[in-house]
Scaffold this active site. Sequence first.
Site, mmCIF file in Angstrom:
data_model
loop_
_atom_site.group_PDB
_atom_site.id
_atom_site.type_symbol
_atom_site.label_atom_id
_atom_site.label_comp_id
_atom_site.label_asym_id
_atom_site.label_seq_id
_atom_site.Cartn_x
_atom_site.Cartn_y
_atom_site.Cartn_z
ATOM 1 N N HIS A 276 0.860 -1.179 0.000
ATOM 2 C CA HIS A 276 0.000 0.000 0.000
ATOM 3 C C HIS A 276 0.894 1.226 0.000
ATOM 4 C CE1 HIS A 276 -3.115 2.848 1.214
ATOM 5 N NE2 HIS A 276 -3.960 1.951 0.773
ATOM 6 N N ASP B 267 -8.028 -5.320 0.201
ATOM 7 C CA ASP B 267 -8.513 -6.078 -0.951
ATOM 8 C C ASP B 267 -8.124 -7.545 -0.915
ATOM 9 O OD1 ASP B 267 -9.822 -4.014 -2.251
ATOM 10 O OD2 ASP B 267 -7.920 -3.190 -2.919
HETATM 11 N N1 ACO Z 1 4.144 -7.614 -4.808
HETATM 12 C C1 ACO Z 1 5.479 -7.605 -4.963
HETATM 13 N N2 ACO Z 1 6.264 -6.521 -4.791
HETATM 14 C C2 ACO Z 1 5.681 -5.394 -4.444
HETATM 15 C C3 ACO Z 1 4.281 -5.284 -4.250
HETATM 16 C C4 ACO Z 1 3.501 -6.459 -4.439
HETATM 17 N N3 ACO Z 1 2.180 -6.415 -4.281
HETATM 18 N N4 ACO Z 1 3.954 -4.013 -3.900
HETATM 19 C C5 ACO Z 1 5.099 -3.340 -3.860
HETATM 20 N N5 ACO Z 1 6.148 -4.155 -4.194
HETATM 21 C C6 ACO Z 1 7.576 -3.788 -4.216
HETATM 22 C C7 ACO Z 1 7.916 -2.894 -5.389
HETATM 23 O O1 ACO Z 1 8.292 -3.660 -6.534
HETATM 24 C C8 ACO Z 1 9.046 -2.082 -4.834
HETATM 25 O O2 ACO Z 1 10.209 -2.901 -4.839
HETATM 26 P P1 ACO Z 1 11.676 -2.218 -5.042
HETATM 27 O O3 ACO Z 1 11.837 -1.271 -3.880
HETATM 28 O O4 ACO Z 1 12.619 -3.362 -5.031
HETATM 29 O O5 ACO Z 1 11.611 -1.520 -6.366
HETATM 30 C C9 ACO Z 1 8.666 -1.890 -3.373
HETATM 31 O O6 ACO Z 1 7.811 -3.014 -3.044
HETATM 32 C C10 ACO Z 1 7.919 -0.599 -3.093
HETATM 33 O O7 ACO Z 1 6.767 -0.585 -3.898
HETATM 34 P P2 ACO Z 1 6.184 0.674 -4.634
HETATM 35 O O8 ACO Z 1 5.828 0.302 -6.038
HETATM 36 O O9 ACO Z 1 7.062 1.862 -4.416
HETATM 37 O O10 ACO Z 1 4.879 0.890 -3.807
HETATM 38 P P3 ACO Z 1 3.780 1.901 -4.215
HETATM 39 O O11 ACO Z 1 3.492 2.674 -2.999
HETATM 40 O O12 ACO Z 1 4.130 2.663 -5.430
HETATM 41 O O13 ACO Z 1 2.579 0.960 -4.635
HETATM 42 C C11 ACO Z 1 0.704 -0.396 -4.566
HETATM 43 C C12 ACO Z 1 1.547 0.626 -3.805
HETATM 44 C C13 ACO Z 1 0.285 0.175 -5.941
HETATM 45 C C14 ACO Z 1 -0.571 -0.659 -3.774
HETATM 46 C C15 ACO Z 1 1.531 -1.679 -4.753
HETATM 47 O O14 ACO Z 1 1.922 -2.179 -3.497
HETATM 48 C C16 ACO Z 1 0.778 -2.734 -5.533
HETATM 49 O O15 ACO Z 1 0.777 -2.698 -6.780
HETATM 50 N N6 ACO Z 1 0.098 -3.685 -4.817
HETATM 51 C C17 ACO Z 1 -0.724 -4.667 -5.480
HETATM 52 C C18 ACO Z 1 -2.046 -4.036 -5.920
HETATM 53 C C19 ACO Z 1 -2.995 -3.778 -4.753
HETATM 54 O O16 ACO Z 1 -3.180 -4.624 -3.894
HETATM 55 N N7 ACO Z 1 -3.624 -2.597 -4.767
HETATM 56 C C20 ACO Z 1 -4.622 -2.242 -3.762
HETATM 57 C C21 ACO Z 1 -4.201 -1.073 -2.954
HETATM 58 S S1 ACO Z 1 -5.354 -0.794 -1.657
HETATM 59 C C22 ACO Z 1 -6.651 0.002 -2.350
HETATM 60 O O17 ACO Z 1 -6.580 0.627 -3.377
HETATM 61 C C23 ACO Z 1 -7.931 -0.088 -1.641
#
Ligand code: ACO
Length: 428
Positions: free
Chosen positions: A309, A366
Amino acid sequence: MTSKQFINAILSEQQSDGSLPVLEGTLGPRAVDIQTLYARHGLLAFDPGFRSTAACKSAITFVDGDQGVLLYRGYPIEELAERSNFVEVAYLLMHGDLPSPAQRKEFDQAIGVHNLLHEQVLAFYRGFRRDAHPMAVMVGVVGALSAFYHDVIDMRNPGDRGKAAIRLIAKMPTIAAACFTYSIGRPNRYPDNGLDFSSNFLQMMFGVPSEPYRVDPVLARALEVIMILHADHEQNASTSTVRLAASSGANPFACIAAGIASLWGPAHGGANEAVLHMLAEIGTVENIPKAMARAKDKNDPFRLMGFGHRVYKSFDPRARVVQAQAKKVLSHLGIDDPLLNIAMRLEEIALKDEYFIERKLYPNVDFYSGILLRAMGFPLNMFTAVFALARTAGWVSHWLELQHDAHGIDRPRQLYVGPALRHYPPRS
Ligand code: ACO
């Protein structure tokens, strides 16, 4: 002077002449007020993704992502999920305080008056393919409401604004249920004002006009909880979209349609649907290690949906509540869902995995909401539509709040990286 020294000089300036004041909220981190940065220093702040930018002041919802805290108007989400109901929460978000019994009665009546759709709105559905995604239909139908309620809204009139907000909250379940009934070719049931909000939505979703529909109180309560949990989440992508659209003075129905479009994406509200696709793709508990390896592989676009998140760097407090509801409903219905077993094992493994620990990736709301909605009989493509009807309470509250914010239109700037000035070549 290096740029770092320059920034330090600017930041220290706020102590000497107050040109960049530091603002203090009720809770949460303080904010440097950079509104005069460009005028005074010719500098822009660069923050794509808004990781360090407070785009507005808001008194509606507070999230502490490090501690896993979520408050609506000061009330913890766990208390509201346990003791309140969706309509009361919608009132709280819109008005700032819980309603008195008289206020609640009036609010209920207003929702009852506005939950029908203009019969001509139903004609819009017939323009869509039957297999259209419900979110596509919702964007279209909610946007189309602006054609029905445009000239009748005086945005300067608080009464008109309140009525537009109520209309949106009241009509959304009718709109969402009609998306589903249209897709399967079943006639619509009208709203039943003798039922509470969630029971009413359930009867419009799953009832047929020719038969009485008995609402299962366990499912109705579970839906109330899902809706309370999803009602607001401060400046997320869809809410910011609503606020940005509204800053130009646009019609509120069009603004909410923009919010629905933003919510649809798999990185936002579409994640609950994506979680179930992912769990089905994993298929068995034995395949979890393979999925974990893919999620960690930078060359593979696969991510663990329902994990991570932007704000929560600890447990999403909504995830625990929804997990408990999922277990309750499955046991009530006597369903043994293999996807729940995969989800629970996946959570257990991911929470012990170095990659996830280091990046503070925890299950979000979710991760379990899809399993719960599936057990309740909602088809996969309706999950995000349910989220949208809950989030409408938050969207309209932010829309109302914005009407008192006199900063004018939201107009982000950019760091231009395209070609410098060049001239059109002479024609030979
Ligand atoms: N699976 C694997 N790796 C992940 C995930 C994941 N679900 N989420 C983040 N990471 C990793 C990224 O690749 C990144 O790795 P790095 O530092 O080696 O490059 C690190 O964790 C940080 O992630 P960011 O992309 O900077 O996190 P951001 O804050 O941009 O994204 C998000 C948040 C979009 C929710 C992301 O975690 C994601 O895509 N999750 C899956 C989708 C999801 O569940 N969305 C629902 C959100 S809640 C809602 O809207 C109600």
